[in-house]
Design a protein around this motif. Sequence first.
Motif, PDB file in Angstrom:
ATOM      1  N   GLU A 292       1.835  43.929 -25.065  1.00 38.31           N
ATOM      2  CA  GLU A 292       1.908  43.446 -23.683  1.00 38.31           C
ATOM      3  C   GLU A 292       1.249  44.411 -22.711  1.00 38.31           C
ATOM      4  O   GLU A 292       0.541  43.991 -21.785  1.00 38.31           O
ATOM      5  CB  GLU A 292       3.362  43.226 -23.272  1.00 38.31           C
ATOM      6  CG  GLU A 292       3.521  42.648 -21.866  1.00 38.31           C
ATOM      7  CD  GLU A 292       4.961  42.423 -21.475  1.00 38.31           C
ATOM      8  OE1 GLU A 292       5.347  41.254 -21.296  1.00 38.31           O
ATOM      9  OE2 GLU A 292       5.706  43.419 -21.361  1.00 38.31           O
ATOM     10  N   ASN A 293       1.443  45.708 -22.921  1.00 37.39           N
ATOM     11  CA  ASN A 293       0.870  46.688 -22.005  1.00 37.39           C
ATOM     12  C   ASN A 293      -0.659  46.691 -22.076  1.00 37.39           C
ATOM     13  O   ASN A 293      -1.340  46.768 -21.041  1.00 37.39           O
ATOM     14  CB  ASN A 293       1.401  48.092 -22.324  1.00 37.39           C
ATOM     15  CG  ASN A 293       0.965  49.112 -21.292  1.00 37.39           C
ATOM     16  OD1 ASN A 293       1.326  49.017 -20.115  1.00 37.39           O
ATOM     17  ND2 ASN A 293       0.180  50.100 -21.718  1.00 37.39           N
ATOM     18  N   ASP A 294      -1.218  46.589 -23.308  1.00 37.27           N
ATOM     19  CA  ASP A 294      -2.673  46.565 -23.455  1.00 37.27           C
ATOM     20  C   ASP A 294      -3.277  45.326 -22.788  1.00 37.27           C
ATOM     21  O   ASP A 294      -4.316  45.404 -22.132  1.00 37.27           O
ATOM     22  CB  ASP A 294      -3.055  46.587 -24.939  1.00 37.27           C
ATOM     23  CG  ASP A 294      -2.831  47.948 -25.580  1.00 37.27           C
ATOM     24  OD1 ASP A 294      -2.419  48.883 -24.867  1.00 37.27           O
ATOM     25  OD2 ASP A 294      -3.047  48.067 -26.806  1.00 37.27           O
ATOM     26  N   VAL A 295      -2.610  44.181 -22.984  1.00 38.31           N
ATOM     27  CA  VAL A 295      -3.096  42.937 -22.392  1.00 38.31           C
ATOM     28  C   VAL A 295      -3.009  43.002 -20.871  1.00 38.31           C
ATOM     29  O   VAL A 295      -3.928  42.574 -20.153  1.00 38.31           O
ATOM     30  CB  VAL A 295      -2.294  41.731 -22.941  1.00 38.31           C
ATOM     31  CG1 VAL A 295      -2.660  40.446 -22.191  1.00 38.31           C
ATOM     32  CG2 VAL A 295      -2.544  41.555 -24.435  1.00 38.31           C
ATOM     33  N   LEU A 296      -1.915  43.563 -20.364  1.00 42.26           N
ATOM     34  CA  LEU A 296      -1.742  43.714 -18.918  1.00 42.26           C
ATOM     35  C   LEU A 296      -2.803  44.644 -18.328  1.00 42.26           C
ATOM     36  O   LEU A 296      -3.360  44.387 -17.243  1.00 42.26           O
ATOM     37  CB  LEU A 296      -0.349  44.273 -18.625  1.00 42.26           C
ATOM     38  CG  LEU A 296       0.721  43.282 -18.153  1.00 42.26           C
ATOM     39  CD1 LEU A 296       2.052  43.988 -18.024  1.00 42.26           C
ATOM     40  CD2 LEU A 296       0.328  42.652 -16.833  1.00 42.26           C
ATOM     41  N   GLN A 297      -3.083  45.727 -19.044  1.00 41.15           N
ATOM     42  CA  GLN A 297      -4.091  46.674 -18.575  1.00 41.15           C
ATOM     43  C   GLN A 297      -5.464  46.011 -18.512  1.00 41.15           C
ATOM     44  O   GLN A 297      -6.236  46.223 -17.566  1.00 41.15           O
ATOM     45  CB  GLN A 297      -4.135  47.886 -19.511  1.00 41.15           C
ATOM     46  CG  GLN A 297      -5.015  49.024 -19.027  1.00 41.15           C
ATOM     47  CD  GLN A 297      -4.490  49.683 -17.764  1.00 41.15           C
ATOM     48  OE1 GLN A 297      -3.283  49.877 -17.603  1.00 41.15           O
ATOM     49  NE2 GLN A 297      -5.387  50.021 -16.843  1.00 41.15           N
ATOM     50  N   PHE A 298      -5.742  45.184 -19.501  1.00 38.16           N
ATOM     51  CA  PHE A 298      -7.003  44.434 -19.542  1.00 38.16           C
ATOM     52  C   PHE A 298      -7.103  43.521 -18.325  1.00 38.16           C
ATOM     53  O   PHE A 298      -8.143  43.455 -17.659  1.00 38.16           O
ATOM     54  CB  PHE A 298      -7.052  43.619 -20.836  1.00 38.16           C
ATOM     55  CG  PHE A 298      -8.380  42.997 -21.135  1.00 38.16           C
ATOM     56  CD1 PHE A 298      -9.291  43.616 -21.968  1.00 38.16           C
ATOM     57  CD2 PHE A 298      -8.725  41.764 -20.591  1.00 38.16           C
ATOM     58  CE1 PHE A 298     -10.527  43.032 -22.256  1.00 38.16           C
ATOM     59  CE2 PHE A 298      -9.948  41.173 -20.863  1.00 38.16           C
ATOM     60  CZ  PHE A 298     -10.848  41.814 -21.702  1.00 38.16           C
ATOM     61  N   LEU A 299      -6.013  42.829 -18.027  1.00 44.51           N
ATOM     62  CA  LEU A 299      -5.980  41.934 -16.867  1.00 44.51           C
ATOM     63  C   LEU A 299      -6.185  42.718 -15.576  1.00 44.51           C
ATOM     64  O   LEU A 299      -6.934  42.285 -14.689  1.00 44.51           O
ATOM     65  CB  LEU A 299      -4.646  41.190 -16.826  1.00 44.51           C
ATOM     66  CG  LEU A 299      -4.396  40.294 -15.602  1.00 44.51           C
ATOM     67  CD1 LEU A 299      -5.369  39.118 -15.583  1.00 44.51           C
ATOM     68  CD2 LEU A 299      -2.953  39.781 -15.595  1.00 44.51           C
ATOM     69  N   ALA A 300      -5.521  43.869 -15.465  1.00 49.94           N
ATOM     70  CA  ALA A 300      -5.630  44.675 -14.244  1.00 49.94           C
ATOM     71  C   ALA A 300      -7.070  45.153 -14.022  1.00 49.94           C
ATOM     72  O   ALA A 300      -7.581  45.113 -12.895  1.00 49.94           O
ATOM     73  CB  ALA A 300      -4.682  45.868 -14.324  1.00 49.94           C
TER      74      ALA A 300
END
Length: 428
Positions: A292-300
């Motif tokens: 989840e954190n990697d995907v969120l970072q990608f989105l950010a």
Amino acid sequence: MKRILPALAVLTFLNWSNAQKIISSDINNFWIAYDSIQKNKSNQSEIIENVFLNKKTDGLKAFMEIKKFGKEDYLNVIEKYPGFWNSIRPNTLIDSKKIKTINRAFRRLGKLYPNNSKGNIYYTIGTLKSGGTTNKEDLLLGVEKITGDKNTVVSELENENIKKIFLFTNPSQLEQVTVHEFIHTFQKAGEINVLSKAIKEGSCDFIAELALNKKFTAHYLDYGFKNYEKVKSDFKKEMFSKKLENWFYNSNANNPDLGYFVGYVISKKYYENSSDKKAAIKNIINLDFNNENDVLQFLAISDYFENKKTTEQILSEYKAHQPKLIKIIGFENGSQHVSTDIKKIQIVFSQPMNEKISVNFSKNGKEHFPLKNIVGLDKSKTILTIETADLKHDTEYDFYITDRTTKSEDGYPFNTEEYKISFKTGNK
């Protein structure tokens, strides 16, 4: 057509950059068997076995095992859908021009994303069970399901979803589909939510666009760009949910597969916002969709929502919009001495709710389900009233509010997958 197809379909085309083989001999063998069956209806089983299945490629063998179809399925669809097969036949031709385009794309992909894949590309014909899948490094494609168009005869088909698929497919997109699906062979398995699924699928469209050096075309891209702000707003409300059906594989929707569009845009914006383009491509393909954190970072980094927010801010804002169950009027959840005289249960939510609140009985069964009728929400749309059945003394009751259809009036899903409400009635 009948003279040209056998000559072309048996060829094996090599992509010398990564040693991929593009193998389409199953298509030729299928049509030879198909024509023989039309002339000799009494020996259909032997024909399909001897002319087609006994000569199947390793790719078709794996495809049949993975998607669980066999000889009887072939005989069934050949007999039931003659109009379909006659209309789709010209589109199944994999000619040398398409192969050259795909090979160029693979060579370009090898430069964009250096890899040692030895996976083969198998073009084959299935039984309408699947448009394709991967098998380790290999790509298996059922062309009868991905090369149709709006002129394909679908009146014989029973499945409405399959019928609608052909409203959105086009044989000219075979190269796109092939490269898109091949990129999946490099990606990590799984996805954690709608957002990660969107990036996983949409990024394959974007990387395929780079590899083909040509604008990716699809119905969801057309609609998505024309309705950009609406799609973005709708996606924002459901991106952390696990309900994929609103965004993927929903051919019965007016505008299906919009998750692909969102993922395409996020991936493209991530790429555009990265100074090192080659590293960006590697990051896109190697993203861990279960983190989840990697995907969120990608989105950010993509700044898809154009608000320059951190991952913590994005997640916090989303959770703040999700409706919560605040309290139950009449008793505390888990109470052990609830009166059998209560005639209604009132559930209070943190914000106005959509009318379709999902209420389900638990694994304990209907005999422990205390509800008789869902009255509905009050004027504020924050209090749900439910009429109770005739309650028995000294009995445990329970039910769930689930996030299946439960969401706020403005579209954010309930913050709990399953919220258990339970109580026990007192003795006489």
